[in-house]
Design an enzyme around this catalytic site. Structure first.
Site, PDB file in Angstrom:
ATOM      1  N   GLU A   1       0.833  -1.205   0.000  1.00 55.07           N
ATOM      2  CA  GLU A   1       0.000   0.000   0.000  1.00 55.07           C
ATOM      3  C   GLU A   1       0.872   1.261   0.000  1.00 55.07           C
ATOM      4  O   GLU A   1       0.570   2.245  -0.684  1.00 55.07           O
ATOM      5  CB  GLU A   1      -0.910   0.047   1.234  1.00 55.07           C
ATOM      6  CG  GLU A   1      -1.928  -1.074   1.312  1.00 55.07           C
ATOM      7  CD  GLU A   1      -1.431  -2.318   2.051  1.00 55.07           C
ATOM      8  OE1 GLU A   1      -0.253  -2.681   1.903  1.00 55.07           O
ATOM      9  OE2 GLU A   1      -2.240  -2.923   2.764  1.00 55.07           O
TER      10      GLU A   1
ATOM     11  N   CYS B   1      -2.511  -3.564   7.114  1.00 59.13           N
ATOM     12  CA  CYS B   1      -1.996  -3.510   8.488  1.00 59.13           C
ATOM     13  C   CYS B   1      -2.359  -2.161   9.105  1.00 59.13           C
ATOM     14  O   CYS B   1      -2.800  -1.230   8.420  1.00 59.13           O
ATOM     15  CB  CYS B   1      -0.482  -3.725   8.495  1.00 59.13           C
ATOM     16  SG  CYS B   1       0.468  -2.285   7.975  1.00 59.13           S
TER      17      CYS B   1
HETATM   18  N1  THU Z   1       2.177  -6.601   3.918  1.00 58.88           N
HETATM   19  C1  THU Z   1       1.720  -5.695   2.998  1.00 58.88           C
HETATM   20  O1  THU Z   1       2.370  -5.460   1.967  1.00 58.88           O
HETATM   21  N2  THU Z   1       0.568  -5.049   3.269  1.00 58.88           N
HETATM   22  C2  THU Z   1      -0.196  -5.241   4.377  1.00 58.88           C
HETATM   23  O2  THU Z   1      -1.160  -4.519   4.601  1.00 58.88           O
HETATM   24  C3  THU Z   1       0.126  -6.333   5.293  1.00 58.88           C
HETATM   25  C4  THU Z   1       1.485  -6.920   5.138  1.00 58.88           C
HETATM   26  C5  THU Z   1       3.464  -7.264   3.666  1.00 58.88           C
HETATM   27  C6  THU Z   1       4.571  -6.800   4.579  1.00 58.88           C
HETATM   28  C7  THU Z   1       5.512  -7.984   4.566  1.00 58.88           C
HETATM   29  O3  THU Z   1       6.418  -7.833   3.458  1.00 58.88           O
HETATM   30  C8  THU Z   1       4.617  -9.163   4.299  1.00 58.88           C
HETATM   31  O4  THU Z   1       3.365  -8.646   3.863  1.00 58.88           O
HETATM   32  C9  THU Z   1       4.383 -10.060   5.505  1.00 58.88           C
HETATM   33  O5  THU Z   1       3.983  -9.305   6.599  1.00 58.88           O
END
Ligand code: THU
Length: 135
Positions: free
Chosen positions: A57, A88
């Site tokens: 994001e 997240c």
């Molecule tokens: N991740 C995202 O790219 N977006 C989110 O909203 C949740 C998590 C990624 C971060 C990390 O590289 C991987 O997912 C595992 O947490």
């Protein structure tokens, strides 16, 4: 499915392939439909120093801002598995900076099943500009 949702799904699936996630193996793609009617994309970028990793994001937001646009109408986040990837906590706050209560968040599984909610539901009682002290 609405045309714009299909467009976001295609764009997110495409950028997801470029995700750099050698540590988690969890590749994420994000596509923003901004109020200039353009689509901006990003993928997660991990780092050997784990906390320096960046979410998909954040990459899509960076592309939108670099293009000179600041409002998110819709965003789609695609997971690499059969579960959705709800943004997240940090990304909810980042999306709130450039979205509003009606901004739509689509969360897609790898198979393309989608759940959609708005930003008011995703981040209730958000801390925002108006909470800061007046100058
Ligand atoms: N991740 C995202 O790219 N977006 C989110 O909203 C949740 C998590 C990624 C971060 C990390 O590289 C991987 O997912 C595992 O947490």
């Amino acid at each position: 499915m609405k045309n714009s949702t299909t467009q976001l799904l295609d764009a997110a699936q495409k950028i997801q392939q470029n995700a750099y996630a050698p540590y988690s193996k969890f590749k994420v793609g994000a596509a923003i439909l901004a109020n200039d009617n353009q689509v901006y994309t990003g993928c997660n970028i991990e780092n050997a120093s784990y906390p320096l990793g960046q979410c998909a994001e954040a990459g899509a937001i960076a592309a939108m801002i670099a293009a000179g646009t600041t409002h998110i109408d819709e965003v789609l986040v695609i997971s690499p598995n059969d579960d959705i990837c709800p943004p997240c906590g940090g990304c909810r706050q980042k999306l709130r900076e450039f979205g509003d209560s009606n901004t739509i968040i689509h969360m897609a599984t790898a198979k393309g099943e989608i759940q959609s909610i708005n930003l008011a539901e995703l981040l209730p009682l958000a801390f925002e500009k108006s909470n800061l002290l007046d100058e």
